[in-house]
Motif scaffolding. Structure first.
Motif, short mmCIF file in Angstrom:
data_model
loop_
_atom_site.label_atom_id
_atom_site.label_comp_id
_atom_site.label_asym_id
_atom_site.label_seq_id
_atom_site.Cartn_x
_atom_site.Cartn_y
_atom_site.Cartn_z
N GLY A 440 35.34 -40.40 84.28
CA GLY A 440 34.77 -39.08 85.76
C GLY A 440 35.05 -39.33 87.21
N ILE A 441 34.99 -39.08 88.05
CA ILE A 441 34.77 -38.44 89.50
C ILE A 441 33.95 -39.22 90.28
CG2 ILE A 441 35.85 -37.76 91.56
CD1 ILE A 441 36.50 -35.09 89.36
N PRO A 442 34.17 -40.48 90.96
CA PRO A 442 33.41 -41.60 92.53
C PRO A 442 33.04 -40.11 92.94
CG PRO A 442 35.04 -42.71 92.50
CD PRO A 442 35.56 -41.19 90.93
N GLU A 443 31.53 -40.42 93.97
CA GLU A 443 31.26 -39.02 94.28
C GLU A 443 31.37 -38.74 95.33
OE1 GLU A 443 26.41 -37.79 96.06
OE2 GLU A 443 26.61 -39.74 94.38
N ASP A 444 31.94 -39.97 95.86
CA ASP A 444 32.79 -40.56 97.44
C ASP A 444 34.10 -39.23 96.75
OD1 ASP A 444 33.82 -42.36 96.43
OD2 ASP A 444 33.75 -43.42 97.82
N ILE A 445 34.67 -39.19 96.58
CA ILE A 445 35.77 -38.44 96.32
C ILE A 445 35.94 -37.16 95.36
CG2 ILE A 445 38.18 -38.98 94.93
CD1 ILE A 445 38.01 -41.49 94.78
N LEU A 446 34.43 -37.06 94.89
CA LEU A 446 34.62 -35.53 94.61
C LEU A 446 34.39 -34.54 95.39
CD1 LEU A 446 33.08 -34.46 91.72
CD2 LEU A 446 31.56 -33.99 92.45
N ASN A 447 34.23 -34.74 96.71
CA ASN A 447 34.47 -33.62 97.80
C ASN A 447 35.26 -33.52 98.36
OD1 ASN A 447 33.78 -35.69 99.46
ND2 ASN A 447 32.80 -35.46 100.76
N LYS A 448 35.86 -33.72 97.82
CA LYS A 448 37.90 -34.32 98.56
C LYS A 448 39.26 -33.37 97.57
CE LYS A 448 36.92 -38.67 101.14
NZ LYS A 448 37.09 -40.01 101.59
N ILE A 449 38.05 -33.50 95.74
CA ILE A 449 39.13 -32.78 95.20
C ILE A 449 40.22 -31.64 96.07
CG2 ILE A 449 37.80 -34.07 93.94
CD1 ILE A 449 36.78 -31.67 92.97
N PHE A 450 40.21 -31.06 96.55
CA PHE A 450 40.05 -29.43 96.96
C PHE A 450 41.62 -29.49 98.12
CE2 PHE A 450 36.71 -27.98 94.56
CZ PHE A 450 37.64 -27.53 92.93
N THR A 451 40.94 -31.07 98.58
CA THR A 451 42.12 -31.34 99.81
C THR A 451 43.09 -31.46 99.18
OG1 THR A 451 40.43 -32.06 100.39
CG2 THR A 451 42.08 -32.22 101.92
N PRO A 452 44.45 -29.84 100.09
CA PRO A 452 45.76 -29.92 99.70
C PRO A 452 46.28 -31.76 99.62
CG PRO A 452 45.26 -27.80 100.72
CD PRO A 452 44.20 -29.31 100.67
N PHE A 453 47.01 -31.92 98.41
CA PHE A 453 48.19 -33.26 98.55
C PHE A 453 46.92 -34.39 98.65
CE2 PHE A 453 50.42 -30.74 101.93
CZ PHE A 453 51.51 -29.93 101.19
N PHE A 454 45.83 -34.71 97.83
CA PHE A 454 44.70 -35.60 97.84
C PHE A 454 44.95 -35.82 96.80
CE2 PHE A 454 40.35 -37.18 96.73
CZ PHE A 454 40.99 -38.32 97.71
N THR A 455 45.45 -36.61 96.02
CA THR A 455 45.66 -37.28 94.58
C THR A 455 45.04 -38.58 94.39
OG1 THR A 455 46.96 -37.82 92.68
CG2 THR A 455 47.87 -37.95 95.11
N LEU A 456 44.70 -38.74 93.28
CA LEU A 456 44.58 -40.78 92.64
C LEU A 456 46.03 -41.18 91.81
CD1 LEU A 456 40.49 -41.05 92.84
CD2 LEU A 456 42.08 -41.51 94.15
N LYS A 457 46.16 -40.26 91.47
CA LYS A 457 47.65 -40.40 90.46
C LYS A 457 48.73 -41.01 91.35
CE LYS A 457 45.83 -36.12 88.07
NZ LYS A 457 46.07 -35.17 86.94
N ASP A 458 49.32 -41.52 90.22
CA ASP A 458 50.88 -42.58 91.07
C ASP A 458 51.95 -41.29 91.06
OD1 ASP A 458 49.41 -44.62 91.68
OD2 ASP A 458 49.78 -45.63 89.40
N THR A 459 51.62 -40.66 90.15
CA THR A 459 52.62 -39.56 90.04
C THR A 459 52.43 -38.06 90.24
OG1 THR A 459 52.45 -39.02 87.61
CG2 THR A 459 53.95 -40.55 88.41
N GLY A 460 51.11 -37.73 91.09
CA GLY A 460 50.67 -36.83 90.98
C GLY A 460 51.09 -36.04 92.54
N THR A 461 50.94 -34.77 93.00
CA THR A 461 50.83 -34.12 94.37
C THR A 461 49.81 -33.68 95.04
OG1 THR A 461 51.37 -31.64 93.24
CG2 THR A 461 53.01 -32.53 92.74
N GLY A 462 48.81 -33.66 94.11
CA GLY A 462 47.92 -33.33 94.50
C GLY A 462 47.42 -31.98 95.60
N LEU A 463 48.27 -30.93 94.37
CA LEU A 463 48.12 -29.67 94.85
C LEU A 463 48.07 -28.68 93.42
CD1 LEU A 463 51.43 -29.10 96.62
CD2 LEU A 463 49.39 -28.47 97.33
N GLY A 464 47.48 -29.55 92.53
CA GLY A 464 46.62 -29.19 91.49
C GLY A 464 45.62 -27.84 91.29
N LEU A 465 44.52 -29.40 91.58
CA LEU A 465 43.23 -28.35 91.42
C LEU A 465 43.17 -27.34 92.96
CD1 LEU A 465 40.84 -31.70 90.82
CD2 LEU A 465 41.11 -29.69 89.46
#
Length: 502
Positions: A440-465
């Protein structure tokens, strides 16, 4: 700076000031009607009190005279008769005079000294008492003997039950006595007392002859041929203000709260609009960057990839092959990032056609299934192929969205967790649901997941969603994500159904 202040002032006028004034005027009018009704009810109540009081006074006076008539009939000397009249007169402030007459109307005795004696046989009340043998009451008139306005009550005195009265007892009831009682009981109510000819006998209250008096109410007396007419006291400004102040203050406070709430809503909407504009500017920046640099990046990558393939054929050593595989993997990763840039930069450059949604999902299922099997995870599908779920789109876009979502779910899941993909129709929309039982995704992060370049992955780009949302919005659809920590995530995509047949 001046325009926002003018807009704020205008909003305050329309939400607080003008409604308060309108509501205030309406409520004041309603309150005036209520006060007028209360005053009219009060006037009617007091008028009924005065009616009963005057009727009782007349009735009680008649009874008193009839008792005196018995006492007078028992007295034998003139001195005793004079004493009875004088003592009764002194004890009764209501009496203006007390007389004993013979049946010819001549005054025999008086309770107080008279300047001159007159014959009262011509008075109507005297003739009525003489003819009927019963107590008679006159209307109000000015008594020349008493020197003020009076009501005369005449009681015949009988020597026996059958004989005609030889003498009559007359009491002059003071009109000003009745007036004083009424003024003491109800000083604030204007009351007029009218005789049988509708002439004013007397008035109480604050009559000043002004026009526009409130509606009056009237009652007739039982013992006198009089009419009592009362006008309710006028509604003054202080009374109205005191009755509406608390209500208007409450309305003013509530409207101010509404104004503050509206201001808060407008500020939040403005902030959301500014955030959306910032996100749009970010995407435009990325799109511009992608359009200007994507091909420049891919051209050298193509050359590098070609030379790597040649080197792989030349150097067969296991260690060299490992290095070549790492380089090849990183080149593919660079190509993937460039591809996502291109989707953000010019998503409308593709040719859209009408496709069966279930068929698109089937084409990507083998890839997702292989990833799940590799990690020992379960895949469940519900595609509802019995319905014609068609959407107007580019097939690769929908594939990319489903692949991105499935990849995120698989990365958030543990072995033996389940990923489910469903396709169904809801009203005039096609729905794709991707659900997992991952962390799951923490509630305080859920509203940021569609922000460009925001990611919690070490190798993620933050552009997928961001790519997924851009594609779905391009097709007039919507994407919603619900998640709970340690319970899983549910992604719901809605797309408008294609018009016409497949």
């Amino acid at each position: 700076m001046q325009k926002p202040m003018i807009r704020k002032l205008s909003l305050y006028l329309f939400i607080v000031v003008i409604p308060t004034m309108v509501i205030g005027l309406i409520y004041i009018d309603i309150k005036k009607q209520e006060l007028a009704s209360e005053h009219l009810t009060e006037a009617r109540t007091m008028l009924n009190v005065h009616k009963n009081q005057i009727d009782y006074l007349i009735q009680e006076t008649k009874a008193r005279l009839e008792t005196m008539a018995v006492m007078v009939n028992e007295q034998t000397t003139e001195e005793e008769l004079q004493r009875v009249l004088t003592e009764t007169y002194r004890k009764e402030p209501r009496f203006s005079g007390l007389l004993l007459l013979d049946n010819d109307g001549d005054i025999l005795l008086s309770a107080q000294p008279l300047k001159q004696k007159r014959n009262l046989s011509g008075r109507e009340f005297f003739q009525t008492a003489l003819l009927t043998g019963q107590t008679a009451v006159s209307g109000a008139y000015y008594g020349q003997l008493t020197g003020n306005h009076i009501v005369s009550i005449c009681t015949p005195i009988h020597s026996s039950d059958d004989d005609e009265p030889q003498r009559l007892l007359i009491a002059a009831l003071r009109v000003d006595y009745l007036q004083n009682i009424m003024e003491v009981i109800s000083p604030s109510i204007d009351i007029s007392v009218l005789d049988a000819d509708r002439k004013i006998v007397f008035q109480t209250g604050n009559w000043s002859g002004e026009t526009g008096r409130p509606e009056s109410t009237a009652l007739h007396l039982n013992q006198l041929n009089w009419q009592l007419k009362a006008s309710p006291k006028p509604i003054n400004l202080s009374e109205t203000i005191s009755s509406v102040t608390l209500f208007l203050f409450s309305v003013f406070i509530l409207l101010n709260v509404l104004f503050i709430g509206t201001q808060y809503y407008l500020l939040r909407r403005k902030a959301a609009r500014e955030n959306a504009q910032i996100d749009s500017q970010k995407l435009e920046l990325v799109g511009t960057l992608a359009a200007s640099t994507a091909h420049e990046i891919r051209n050298p990558l193509t050359g590098i990839n070609g030379f790597i393939q040649l080197l792989k054929e030349k150097y067969k050593d296991e260690e060299d092959q490992f290095y070549f595989s790492v380089i090849d993997k990183e080149i593919k990763r660079i190509n993937q990032i460039v591809s996502e840039f291109l989707v953000l930069g010019r998503p409308t450059a593709h040719h859209h056609k009408t496709h069966q949604l279930s068929e698109i999902i089937k084409e990507v299922l083998p890839i997702i299934q292989s990833e799940a099997n590799y990690s020992n995870m379960d895949i469940q599908t519900n595609l509802q192929e019995d319905e014609k779920l068609t959407v107007h789109c580019t097939k690769d876009h929908i594939k990319q969205v489903v692949m991105n979502l499935a990849k995120n779910s698989l990365e958030a899941m543990e072995p033996d967790d389940t990923l489910s993909i469903s396709v169904y129709r809801h009203k005039e929309e096609a729905v794709i649901e991707v659900c997992d039982t991952g962390k799951g995704i923490p509630e305080d992060i859920l509203n940021k997941i569609f922000t460009p370049f925001f990611t919690l992955k070490d190798t993620g780009t933050g552009l997928g969603l961001v790519v997924c949302k851009r594609i779905i919005n391009m097709y007039k659809g919507d994407i919603d994500i619900q998640s709970r920590v340690n319970q899983g995530t549910k992604v719901r995509i809605t797309l408008p159904l294609a018009k016409g047949k497949l």
